[in-house]
Design a protein around this motif. Structure first.
Motif, PDB file in Angstrom:
ATOM      1  N   ARG A   6     -13.420 -10.403  15.661  1.00 18.77           N
ATOM      2  CA  ARG A   6     -14.490  -9.884  14.796  1.00 18.77           C
ATOM      3  C   ARG A   6     -15.317 -11.035  14.247  1.00 18.77           C
ATOM      4  O   ARG A   6     -14.843 -12.162  14.160  1.00 18.77           O
ATOM      5  CB  ARG A   6     -13.932  -9.035  13.654  1.00 18.77           C
ATOM      6  CG  ARG A   6     -12.956  -9.722  12.718  1.00 18.77           C
ATOM      7  CD  ARG A   6     -12.552  -8.783  11.585  1.00 18.77           C
ATOM      8  NE  ARG A   6     -11.956  -7.556  12.104  1.00 18.77           N
ATOM      9  CZ  ARG A   6     -11.920  -6.402  11.432  1.00 18.77           C
ATOM     10  NH1 ARG A   6     -12.482  -6.333  10.229  1.00 18.77           N
ATOM     11  NH2 ARG A   6     -11.352  -5.336  11.945  1.00 18.77           N
ATOM     12  N   LEU A   7     -16.565 -10.716  13.893  1.00 13.51           N
ATOM     13  CA  LEU A   7     -17.457 -11.708  13.307  1.00 13.51           C
ATOM     14  C   LEU A   7     -17.597 -11.451  11.809  1.00 13.51           C
ATOM     15  O   LEU A   7     -17.580 -10.291  11.366  1.00 13.51           O
ATOM     16  CB  LEU A   7     -18.846 -11.630  13.948  1.00 13.51           C
ATOM     17  CG  LEU A   7     -19.033 -12.213  15.342  1.00 13.51           C
ATOM     18  CD1 LEU A   7     -20.512 -12.188  15.698  1.00 13.51           C
ATOM     19  CD2 LEU A   7     -18.492 -13.616  15.455  1.00 13.51           C
ATOM     20  N   PRO A   8     -17.770 -12.513  11.029  1.00 18.57           N
ATOM     21  CA  PRO A   8     -17.994 -12.345   9.584  1.00 18.57           C
ATOM     22  C   PRO A   8     -19.438 -11.919   9.299  1.00 18.57           C
ATOM     23  O   PRO A   8     -20.308 -12.750   9.080  1.00 18.57           O
ATOM     24  CB  PRO A   8     -17.695 -13.729   9.021  1.00 18.57           C
ATOM     25  CG  PRO A   8     -18.017 -14.666  10.157  1.00 18.57           C
ATOM     26  CD  PRO A   8     -17.703 -13.928  11.425  1.00 18.57           C
ATOM     27  N   ILE A   9     -19.688 -10.623   9.345  1.00 17.03           N
ATOM     28  CA  ILE A   9     -21.038 -10.097   9.101  1.00 17.03           C
ATOM     29  C   ILE A   9     -21.278  -9.987   7.601  1.00 17.03           C
ATOM     30  O   ILE A   9     -20.442  -9.440   6.874  1.00 17.03           O
ATOM     31  CB  ILE A   9     -21.214  -8.711   9.763  1.00 17.03           C
ATOM     32  CG1 ILE A   9     -20.867  -8.777  11.245  1.00 17.03           C
ATOM     33  CG2 ILE A   9     -22.627  -8.189   9.559  1.00 17.03           C
ATOM     34  CD1 ILE A   9     -21.774  -9.657  12.054  1.00 17.03           C
ATOM     35  N   PRO A  10     -22.410 -10.471   7.093  1.00 18.32           N
ATOM     36  CA  PRO A  10     -22.708 -10.332   5.653  1.00 18.32           C
ATOM     37  C   PRO A  10     -22.685  -8.861   5.219  1.00 18.32           C
ATOM     38  O   PRO A  10     -23.099  -7.974   5.969  1.00 18.32           O
ATOM     39  CB  PRO A  10     -24.124 -10.924   5.534  1.00 18.32           C
ATOM     40  CG  PRO A  10     -24.252 -11.851   6.706  1.00 18.32           C
ATOM     41  CD  PRO A  10     -23.453 -11.229   7.808  1.00 18.32           C
ATOM     42  N   ASP A  11     -22.212  -8.621   4.010  1.00 16.42           N
ATOM     43  CA  ASP A  11     -22.054  -7.241   3.511  1.00 16.42           C
ATOM     44  C   ASP A  11     -23.347  -6.456   3.556  1.00 16.42           C
ATOM     45  O   ASP A  11     -23.353  -5.262   3.896  1.00 16.42           O
ATOM     46  CB  ASP A  11     -21.519  -7.268   2.070  1.00 16.42           C
ATOM     47  CG  ASP A  11     -20.062  -7.701   2.010  1.00 16.42           C
ATOM     48  OD1 ASP A  11     -19.391  -7.662   3.075  1.00 16.42           O
ATOM     49  OD2 ASP A  11     -19.605  -8.099   0.918  1.00 16.42           O
ATOM     50  N   GLU A  12     -24.468  -7.101   3.197  1.00 12.66           N
ATOM     51  CA  GLU A  12     -25.729  -6.375   3.158  1.00 12.66           C
ATOM     52  C   GLU A  12     -26.139  -5.907   4.561  1.00 12.66           C
ATOM     53  O   GLU A  12     -26.670  -4.805   4.733  1.00 12.66           O
ATOM     54  CB  GLU A  12     -26.838  -7.264   2.560  1.00 12.66           C
ATOM     55  CG  GLU A  12     -26.585  -7.714   1.133  1.00 12.66           C
ATOM     56  CD  GLU A  12     -26.651  -6.572   0.127  1.00 12.66           C
ATOM     57  OE1 GLU A  12     -27.068  -5.462   0.514  1.00 12.66           O
ATOM     58  OE2 GLU A  12     -26.288  -6.793  -1.045  1.00 12.66           O
ATOM     59  N   VAL A  13     -25.904  -6.741   5.562  1.00 13.23           N
ATOM     60  CA  VAL A  13     -26.211  -6.367   6.944  1.00 13.23           C
ATOM     61  C   VAL A  13     -25.294  -5.241   7.388  1.00 13.23           C
ATOM     62  O   VAL A  13     -25.720  -4.283   8.047  1.00 13.23           O
ATOM     63  CB  VAL A  13     -26.064  -7.592   7.874  1.00 13.23           C
ATOM     64  CG1 VAL A  13     -26.282  -7.192   9.333  1.00 13.23           C
ATOM     65  CG2 VAL A  13     -27.041  -8.680   7.465  1.00 13.23           C
ATOM     66  N   VAL A  74     -38.772  -3.428  11.853  1.00 15.75           N
ATOM     67  CA  VAL A  74     -38.944  -3.111  10.438  1.00 15.75           C
ATOM     68  C   VAL A  74     -37.982  -3.993   9.651  1.00 15.75           C
ATOM     69  O   VAL A  74     -36.807  -4.122  10.023  1.00 15.75           O
ATOM     70  CB  VAL A  74     -38.622  -1.629  10.162  1.00 15.75           C
ATOM     71  CG1 VAL A  74     -38.682  -1.328   8.669  1.00 15.75           C
ATOM     72  CG2 VAL A  74     -39.584  -0.718  10.927  1.00 15.75           C
ATOM     73  N   ALA A  75     -38.475  -4.635   8.599  1.00 10.07           N
ATOM     74  CA  ALA A  75     -37.593  -5.421   7.731  1.00 10.07           C
ATOM     75  C   ALA A  75     -37.075  -4.518   6.620  1.00 10.07           C
ATOM     76  O   ALA A  75     -37.863  -3.891   5.906  1.00 10.07           O
ATOM     77  CB  ALA A  75     -38.338  -6.607   7.147  1.00 10.07           C
ATOM     78  N   VAL A  76     -35.769  -4.439   6.484  1.00  7.60           N
ATOM     79  CA  VAL A  76     -35.151  -3.656   5.409  1.00  7.60           C
ATOM     80  C   VAL A  76     -34.768  -4.632   4.305  1.00  7.60           C
ATOM     81  O   VAL A  76     -34.069  -5.623   4.551  1.00  7.60           O
ATOM     82  CB  VAL A  76     -33.900  -2.914   5.931  1.00  7.60           C
ATOM     83  CG1 VAL A  76     -33.213  -2.177   4.778  1.00  7.60           C
ATOM     84  CG2 VAL A  76     -34.281  -1.929   7.034  1.00  7.60           C
ATOM     85  N   LEU A  77     -35.237  -4.357   3.097  1.00  5.96           N
ATOM     86  CA  LEU A  77     -34.938  -5.234   1.963  1.00  5.96           C
ATOM     87  C   LEU A  77     -33.622  -4.807   1.327  1.00  5.96           C
ATOM     88  O   LEU A  77     -33.422  -3.621   1.012  1.00  5.96           O
ATOM     89  CB  LEU A  77     -36.058  -5.179   0.932  1.00  5.96           C
ATOM     90  CG  LEU A  77     -37.459  -5.564   1.426  1.00  5.96           C
ATOM     91  CD1 LEU A  77     -38.472  -5.444   0.295  1.00  5.96           C
ATOM     92  CD2 LEU A  77     -37.467  -6.975   1.982  1.00  5.96           C
ATOM     93  N   ASP A  78     -32.721  -5.773   1.118  1.00  5.31           N
ATOM     94  CA  ASP A  78     -31.462  -5.439   0.456  1.00  5.31           C
ATOM     95  C   ASP A  78     -31.642  -5.495  -1.058  1.00  5.31           C
ATOM     96  O   ASP A  78     -32.752  -5.718  -1.559  1.00  5.31           O
ATOM     97  CB  ASP A  78     -30.323  -6.335   0.952  1.00  5.31           C
ATOM     98  CG  ASP A  78     -30.523  -7.814   0.585  1.00  5.31           C
ATOM     99  OD1 ASP A  78     -31.268  -8.102  -0.372  1.00  5.31           O
ATOM    100  OD2 ASP A  78     -29.936  -8.681   1.263  1.00  5.31           O
TER     101      ASP A  78
END
Length: 387
Positions: A6-13, A74-78
Protein backbone atom coordinates in the motif's frame (compact mmCIF):
# COMPACT_ATOMS: atom_id res chain seq x y z
CA UNK A 1 11.34 -3.30 -7.93
CA UNK A 2 8.12 -4.61 -6.38
CA UNK A 3 4.90 -2.75 -5.83
CA UNK A 4 4.43 -2.06 -2.11
CA UNK A 5 1.32 -3.51 -0.49
CA UNK A 6 0.00 0.00 0.00
CA UNK A 7 0.99 3.62 -0.52
CA UNK A 8 0.79 6.35 2.14
CA UNK A 9 -1.97 8.44 0.53
CA UNK A 10 -2.69 11.79 2.25
CA UNK A 11 -6.00 11.76 4.15
CA UNK A 12 -7.50 14.60 2.14
CA UNK A 13 -6.83 12.78 -1.15
CA UNK A 14 -8.23 9.58 0.33
CA UNK A 15 -11.45 11.35 1.31
CA UNK A 16 -11.95 12.68 -2.22
CA UNK A 17 -11.35 9.22 -3.73
CA UNK A 18 -13.71 7.56 -1.25
CA UNK A 19 -16.49 10.04 -1.99
CA UNK A 20 -16.16 9.44 -5.73
CA UNK A 21 -16.15 5.66 -5.23
CA UNK A 22 -19.21 5.83 -2.94
CA UNK A 23 -21.01 7.71 -5.71
CA UNK A 24 -20.26 4.78 -8.01
CA UNK A 25 -17.28 6.18 -9.90
CA UNK A 26 -14.08 4.17 -10.19
CA UNK A 27 -11.16 6.34 -8.97
CA UNK A 28 -7.41 5.81 -9.00
CA UNK A 29 -4.27 7.72 -7.93
CA UNK A 30 -1.98 8.48 -10.87
CA UNK A 31 0.85 10.69 -12.05
CA UNK A 32 4.10 11.97 -10.70
CA UNK A 33 3.37 11.27 -7.05
CA UNK A 34 3.06 7.54 -7.77
CA UNK A 35 6.33 7.58 -9.70
CA UNK A 36 8.19 9.60 -7.09
CA UNK A 37 6.90 7.51 -4.18
CA UNK A 38 8.08 4.32 -5.89
CA UNK A 39 11.48 5.99 -6.32
CA UNK A 40 11.57 6.81 -2.62
CA UNK A 41 11.12 10.54 -3.17
CA UNK A 42 8.80 12.57 -0.99
CA UNK A 43 5.69 13.76 -2.82
CA UNK A 44 2.28 14.62 -1.42
CA UNK A 45 0.70 15.98 -4.60
CA UNK A 46 -1.38 12.95 -5.57
CA UNK A 47 -3.62 13.41 -8.62
CA UNK A 48 -6.76 11.36 -9.13
CA UNK A 49 -8.29 9.97 -12.31
CA UNK A 50 -11.92 8.89 -12.23
CA UNK A 51 -14.83 7.60 -14.27
CA UNK A 52 -16.89 10.56 -13.02
CA UNK A 53 -17.54 13.22 -15.70
CA UNK A 54 -16.33 16.73 -14.78
CA UNK A 55 -19.86 17.99 -14.08
CA UNK A 56 -20.42 15.12 -11.62
CA UNK A 57 -17.19 15.94 -9.81
CA UNK A 58 -18.38 19.53 -9.41
CA UNK A 59 -21.74 18.34 -8.07
CA UNK A 60 -20.19 15.99 -5.54
CA UNK A 61 -17.86 18.57 -3.98
CA UNK A 62 -18.83 21.96 -2.65
CA UNK A 63 -15.63 23.78 -3.52
CA UNK A 64 -14.06 23.17 -6.91
CA UNK A 65 -12.07 25.12 -9.51
CA UNK A 66 -12.41 24.23 -13.22
CA UNK A 67 -8.65 24.39 -13.87
CA UNK A 68 -8.84 22.48 -17.17
CA UNK A 69 -12.43 21.43 -17.52
CA UNK A 70 -12.26 21.12 -21.32
CA UNK A 71 -9.73 18.34 -20.71
CA UNK A 72 -11.71 16.92 -17.81
CA UNK A 73 -9.68 18.35 -14.94
CA UNK A 74 -11.33 19.84 -11.87
CA UNK A 75 -9.41 20.93 -8.76
CA UNK A 76 -11.19 19.95 -5.55
CA UNK A 77 -10.31 22.17 -2.60
CA UNK A 78 -9.85 20.39 0.73
CA UNK A 79 -10.63 21.87 4.13
CA UNK A 80 -7.20 23.56 4.17
CA UNK A 81 -7.91 25.19 0.77
CA UNK A 82 -5.33 23.00 -0.95
CA UNK A 83 -6.30 21.97 -4.50
CA UNK A 84 -6.28 18.33 -5.61
CA UNK A 85 -6.67 17.64 -9.32
CA UNK A 86 -9.36 15.17 -10.34
CA UNK A 87 -9.40 14.24 -14.03
CA UNK A 88 -11.97 12.17 -15.88
CA UNK A 89 -10.77 9.06 -17.74
CA UNK A 90 -10.07 10.33 -21.25
CA UNK A 91 -8.35 9.70 -24.52
CA UNK A 92 -7.21 12.03 -27.27
CA UNK A 93 -9.31 11.91 -30.43
CA UNK A 94 -7.64 14.85 -32.22
CA UNK A 95 -4.49 16.85 -31.67
CA UNK A 96 -2.40 19.46 -33.48
CA UNK A 97 0.79 18.92 -31.50
CA UNK A 98 -0.12 21.63 -28.99
CA UNK A 99 -3.76 21.09 -28.01
CA UNK A 100 -5.82 17.93 -27.83
CA UNK A 101 -9.54 17.28 -28.16
CA UNK A 102 -10.42 14.58 -25.65
CA UNK A 103 -13.18 12.03 -25.26
CA UNK A 104 -14.52 11.00 -21.86
CA UNK A 105 -16.25 7.79 -20.83
CA UNK A 106 -13.30 5.50 -21.52
CA UNK A 107 -11.53 2.98 -19.28
CA UNK A 108 -8.57 3.41 -16.95
CA UNK A 109 -6.41 1.47 -19.42
CA UNK A 110 -7.42 3.87 -22.23
CA UNK A 111 -6.53 6.77 -19.96
CA UNK A 112 -3.11 5.36 -19.10
CA UNK A 113 -2.46 4.63 -22.80
CA UNK A 114 -2.60 8.36 -23.65
CA UNK A 115 0.09 9.32 -21.11
CA UNK A 116 3.56 10.37 -22.15
CA UNK A 117 5.99 7.91 -20.55
CA UNK A 118 5.66 4.50 -18.96
CA UNK A 119 6.93 5.75 -15.59
CA UNK A 120 3.98 8.19 -15.55
CA UNK A 121 1.40 5.56 -16.58
CA UNK A 122 1.14 3.66 -13.30
CA UNK A 123 -2.09 3.73 -11.27
CA UNK A 124 -2.86 2.80 -7.67
CA UNK A 125 -6.31 2.21 -6.18
CA UNK A 126 -6.30 3.89 -2.75
CA UNK A 127 -9.20 1.79 -1.44
CA UNK A 128 -8.41 -1.70 -2.72
CA UNK A 129 -4.62 -1.16 -2.84
CA UNK A 130 -4.54 -2.55 -6.38
CA UNK A 131 -1.97 -1.58 -9.00
CA UNK A 132 -2.31 -1.10 -12.74
CA UNK A 133 0.85 -0.94 -14.83
CA UNK A 134 -0.11 -2.01 -18.36
CA UNK A 135 3.05 -0.51 -19.94
CA UNK A 136 5.59 -1.91 -17.46
CA UNK A 137 6.49 1.44 -16.01
CA UNK A 138 7.83 -0.11 -12.81
CA UNK A 139 10.36 -2.08 -14.88
CA UNK A 140 11.53 1.15 -16.50
CA UNK A 141 11.85 2.77 -13.07
CA UNK A 142 14.06 -0.12 -12.04
CA UNK A 143 16.09 0.06 -15.26
CA UNK A 144 16.22 3.88 -14.99
CA UNK A 145 14.79 4.44 -18.45
CA UNK A 146 12.53 7.13 -19.96
CA UNK A 147 10.38 5.33 -22.54
CA UNK A 148 7.30 6.55 -24.39
CA UNK A 149 3.97 4.81 -23.93
CA UNK A 150 3.32 3.00 -27.22
CA UNK A 151 4.63 4.60 -30.40
CA UNK A 152 7.06 7.39 -29.48
CA UNK A 153 6.52 9.34 -32.72
CA UNK A 154 2.77 9.45 -32.12
CA UNK A 155 3.21 10.42 -28.47
CA UNK A 156 5.41 13.37 -29.39
CA UNK A 157 3.17 14.44 -32.28
CA UNK A 158 0.22 14.57 -29.88
CA UNK A 159 2.07 17.19 -27.86
CA UNK A 160 5.58 18.25 -28.81
CA UNK A 161 6.20 19.52 -25.28
CA UNK A 162 6.65 15.86 -24.32
CA UNK A 163 10.07 16.01 -25.99
CA UNK A 164 11.17 18.61 -23.44
CA UNK A 165 9.53 16.64 -20.62
CA UNK A 166 11.61 13.61 -21.59
CA UNK A 167 14.76 15.74 -21.30
CA UNK A 168 13.65 17.13 -17.93
CA UNK A 169 12.89 13.70 -16.47
CA UNK A 170 16.18 12.30 -17.78
CA UNK A 171 18.15 15.13 -16.13
CA UNK A 172 16.09 15.04 -12.92
CA UNK A 173 16.38 11.31 -12.27
CA UNK A 174 19.64 10.67 -14.16
CA UNK A 175 17.70 8.16 -16.31
CA UNK A 176 18.75 7.37 -19.86
CA UNK A 177 16.24 7.95 -22.64
CA UNK A 178 15.26 4.74 -24.45
CA UNK A 179 16.92 4.65 -27.90
CA UNK A 180 13.64 4.59 -29.85
CA UNK A 181 12.21 7.38 -27.71
CA UNK A 182 15.37 9.47 -28.20
CA UNK A 183 15.33 8.80 -31.94
CA UNK A 184 11.69 9.92 -32.14
CA UNK A 185 12.47 13.05 -30.11
CA UNK A 186 15.18 14.05 -32.59
CA UNK A 187 12.97 13.20 -35.57
CA UNK A 188 10.13 15.38 -34.26
CA UNK A 189 12.15 18.20 -32.72
CA UNK A 190 11.07 20.73 -35.34
CA UNK A 191 7.57 20.49 -33.87
CA UNK A 192 8.86 22.40 -30.84
CA UNK A 193 8.69 25.56 -32.97
CA UNK A 194 4.88 25.29 -32.82
CA UNK A 195 4.76 25.53 -29.03
CA UNK A 196 4.00 28.70 -27.13
CA UNK A 197 6.99 30.45 -25.60
CA UNK A 198 5.35 30.30 -22.17
CA UNK A 199 5.14 26.48 -22.20
CA UNK A 200 8.74 26.14 -23.38
CA UNK A 201 9.98 28.65 -20.79
CA UNK A 202 8.17 26.87 -17.97
CA UNK A 203 9.66 23.53 -19.04
CA UNK A 204 13.18 24.97 -19.34
CA UNK A 205 12.94 26.75 -15.99
CA UNK A 206 11.45 23.68 -14.30
CA UNK A 207 14.24 21.57 -15.77
CA UNK A 208 16.89 23.89 -14.32
CA UNK A 209 15.20 23.75 -10.91
CA UNK A 210 14.96 19.95 -10.78
CA UNK A 211 17.98 18.61 -12.72
CA UNK A 212 20.60 16.81 -10.69
CA UNK A 213 23.12 18.54 -12.97
CA UNK A 214 22.10 21.50 -15.11
CA UNK A 215 24.96 20.66 -17.48
CA UNK A 216 23.25 17.33 -18.21
CA UNK A 217 19.95 19.08 -19.01
CA UNK A 218 21.72 21.54 -21.29
CA UNK A 219 23.60 18.77 -23.09
CA UNK A 220 20.28 16.97 -23.73
CA UNK A 221 18.65 20.13 -25.15
CA UNK A 222 21.62 20.64 -27.45
CA UNK A 223 21.86 16.97 -28.49
CA UNK A 224 18.17 16.61 -29.35
CA UNK A 225 18.10 19.96 -31.19
CA UNK A 226 15.77 21.83 -28.84
CA UNK A 227 18.50 24.34 -28.02
CA UNK A 228 18.92 25.27 -31.69
CA UNK A 229 15.21 26.13 -31.93
CA UNK A 230 14.52 27.85 -28.61
CA UNK A 231 17.91 28.74 -27.12
CA UNK A 232 20.04 29.76 -30.12
CA UNK A 233 21.95 32.32 -28.02
CA UNK A 234 23.47 29.56 -25.89
CA UNK A 235 27.15 30.15 -26.50
CA UNK A 236 29.06 27.98 -24.06
CA UNK A 237 27.99 24.64 -22.63
CA UNK A 238 31.18 24.10 -20.68
CA UNK A 239 30.74 26.75 -18.03
CA UNK A 240 30.43 25.60 -14.44
CA UNK A 241 26.64 25.93 -14.35
CA UNK A 242 26.33 23.10 -11.84
CA UNK A 243 27.94 25.28 -9.16
CA UNK A 244 25.50 28.16 -9.58
CA UNK A 245 22.34 28.78 -7.54
CA UNK A 246 19.32 27.13 -9.20
CA UNK A 247 18.09 30.43 -10.52
CA UNK A 248 16.77 29.90 -14.09
CA UNK A 249 17.16 33.55 -15.14
CA UNK A 250 20.71 33.72 -13.80
CA UNK A 251 21.72 30.45 -15.49
CA UNK A 252 20.03 31.35 -18.78
CA UNK A 253 21.75 34.74 -18.78
CA UNK A 254 25.17 33.22 -18.12
CA UNK A 255 24.83 30.75 -20.99
CA UNK A 256 23.46 33.19 -23.57
CA UNK A 257 25.51 35.43 -25.83
CA UNK A 258 22.59 37.90 -25.70
CA UNK A 259 20.65 37.23 -22.48
CA UNK A 260 17.98 39.88 -23.10
CA UNK A 261 17.20 38.41 -26.52
CA UNK A 262 16.86 34.89 -25.12
CA UNK A 263 14.65 35.95 -22.21
CA UNK A 264 12.52 38.05 -24.55
CA UNK A 265 11.96 35.06 -26.85
CA UNK A 266 10.88 33.01 -23.82
CA UNK A 267 8.41 35.79 -22.95
CA UNK A 268 9.87 36.38 -19.52
CA UNK A 269 8.77 39.35 -17.44
CA UNK A 270 10.22 42.80 -18.17
CA UNK A 271 12.00 42.61 -14.83
CA UNK A 272 13.71 39.34 -15.78
CA UNK A 273 14.64 40.69 -19.22
CA UNK A 274 16.25 43.79 -17.67
CA UNK A 275 18.06 41.55 -15.23
CA UNK A 276 19.40 39.49 -18.13
CA UNK A 277 20.42 42.64 -20.00
CA UNK A 278 22.40 43.90 -16.99
CA UNK A 279 24.13 40.53 -16.59
CA UNK A 280 25.07 40.56 -20.26
CA UNK A 281 26.39 44.11 -20.01
CA UNK A 282 28.49 43.66 -16.88
CA UNK A 283 29.53 39.99 -16.67
CA UNK A 284 32.92 40.68 -18.31
CA UNK A 285 33.58 43.96 -16.51
CA UNK A 286 34.54 43.12 -12.95
CA UNK A 287 36.51 45.70 -10.93
CA UNK A 288 39.96 45.16 -9.48
CA UNK A 289 39.25 44.06 -5.89
CA UNK A 290 42.55 45.61 -4.80
CA UNK A 291 41.20 49.06 -5.75
CA UNK A 292 38.33 49.76 -3.36
CA UNK A 293 37.12 53.01 -5.00
CA UNK A 294 36.81 51.10 -8.27
CA UNK A 295 34.70 48.47 -6.50
CA UNK A 296 32.47 51.21 -5.09
CA UNK A 297 31.99 52.69 -8.56
CA UNK A 298 31.15 49.23 -9.90
CA UNK A 299 28.54 48.73 -7.16
CA UNK A 300 27.06 52.15 -7.91
CA UNK A 301 26.74 51.30 -11.60
CA UNK A 302 25.44 47.73 -11.29
CA UNK A 303 23.03 48.52 -8.47
CA UNK A 304 20.61 45.68 -7.70
CA UNK A 305 22.33 43.37 -10.19
CA UNK A 306 25.64 43.24 -8.30
CA UNK A 307 24.49 40.12 -6.42
CA UNK A 308 23.88 38.27 -9.71
CA UNK A 309 27.30 39.24 -11.02
CA UNK A 310 28.97 38.10 -7.81
CA UNK A 311 27.11 34.78 -8.06
CA UNK A 312 28.59 34.28 -11.52
CA UNK A 313 32.16 34.77 -10.32
CA UNK A 314 32.80 31.07 -9.48
CA UNK A 315 31.71 30.12 -13.00
CA UNK A 316 34.33 32.28 -14.65
CA UNK A 317 37.27 32.90 -12.35
CA UNK A 318 39.97 30.77 -10.80
CA UNK A 319 41.46 31.06 -8.30
CA UNK A 320 38.64 32.38 -6.18
CA UNK A 321 38.27 36.16 -6.36
CA UNK A 322 38.41 38.27 -3.18
CA UNK A 323 35.79 40.59 -4.70
CA UNK A 324 32.83 39.26 -2.62
CA UNK A 325 34.73 39.98 0.61
CA UNK A 326 35.57 43.50 -0.53
CA UNK A 327 31.92 44.13 -1.44
CA UNK A 328 30.79 42.77 1.93
CA UNK A 329 33.17 45.14 3.71
CA UNK A 330 31.90 48.12 1.70
CA UNK A 331 28.31 47.24 2.51
CA UNK A 332 29.12 46.66 6.19
CA UNK A 333 30.68 50.11 6.35
CA UNK A 334 27.51 51.54 4.75
CA UNK A 335 29.59 53.47 2.23
CA UNK A 336 27.43 55.82 0.13
CA UNK A 337 26.84 54.37 -3.33
CA UNK A 338 23.84 56.23 -4.77
CA UNK A 339 22.61 59.80 -5.19
CA UNK A 340 20.14 59.13 -2.38
CA UNK A 341 23.06 58.37 -0.05
CA UNK A 342 24.62 61.82 -0.55
CA UNK A 343 24.57 64.25 2.35
CA UNK A 344 23.06 66.89 0.02
CA UNK A 345 20.15 66.90 -2.39
CA UNK A 346 18.94 68.98 -5.31
CA UNK A 347 17.30 71.60 -3.09
CA UNK A 348 20.56 72.10 -1.21
CA UNK A 349 22.35 72.72 -4.49
CA UNK A 350 19.75 75.19 -5.73
CA UNK A 351 19.97 77.04 -2.42
CA UNK A 352 23.76 77.13 -2.93
CA UNK A 353 23.30 78.80 -6.32
CA UNK A 354 23.13 75.96 -8.84
CA UNK A 355 20.71 76.75 -11.65
CA UNK A 356 17.56 74.54 -11.51
CA UNK A 357 17.39 71.95 -14.30
CA UNK A 358 19.99 69.62 -15.80
CA UNK A 359 22.82 71.36 -13.99
CA UNK A 360 21.56 69.99 -10.65
CA UNK A 361 21.79 66.39 -11.85
CA UNK A 362 25.25 66.92 -13.34
CA UNK A 363 26.59 68.42 -10.10
CA UNK A 364 25.08 65.60 -8.02
CA UNK A 365 26.78 63.02 -10.25
CA UNK A 366 30.11 64.83 -9.88
CA UNK A 367 29.73 64.91 -6.10
CA UNK A 368 28.84 61.21 -6.04
CA UNK A 369 32.02 60.44 -7.99
CA UNK A 370 34.04 62.23 -5.30
CA UNK A 371 32.27 60.36 -2.50
CA UNK A 372 32.80 57.01 -4.22
CA UNK A 373 36.50 57.82 -4.27
CA UNK A 374 36.47 58.65 -0.54
CA UNK A 375 33.32 58.14 1.61
CA UNK A 376 34.75 60.50 4.24
CA UNK A 377 33.86 63.34 1.86
CA UNK A 378 30.15 62.68 2.30
CA UNK A 379 29.38 65.63 4.57
CA UNK A 380 27.14 68.54 3.76
CA UNK A 381 29.85 71.08 4.41
CA UNK A 382 32.43 69.41 2.18
CA UNK A 383 30.02 68.75 -0.67
CA UNK A 384 28.64 72.28 -0.72
CA UNK A 385 32.20 73.60 -0.70
CA UNK A 386 32.71 71.66 -3.96
CA UNK A 387 29.64 73.07 -5.74
Amino acid sequence: MRFPDRLPIPDEVLRIAQKLEQAGYETWCVGGAIRDTLLGLENHDFDLTTAAPPEEVRKLFKRTVPVGIEHGTVAVLDRHNRPHEVTTFRRDIKTDGRHAVVEFGVSLTDDLARRDFTINAIAYHPGRHDWRDPFKGVEDLERRVIRSVGDANWRFQEDYLRILRALRFSARFEFRIHPRTLEAAKANVQGLAQLSAERVRDEWFKGIATAQRVSKLLALWVDVGAGRIWLPEIRDTEKAVDKLPRDPVLISALLASDPASLLTRLKCSNKDIERGRAIGQWRDKYPDPQHVPEVRRWLAQTGEYAADLLALLPAGTAPRSPLPEVVAAIRAAKDPLTLQDLAVNGNDLIAAGVRPGPDVGEVLQRLLAEVLEDPQRNTKGYLLSRV
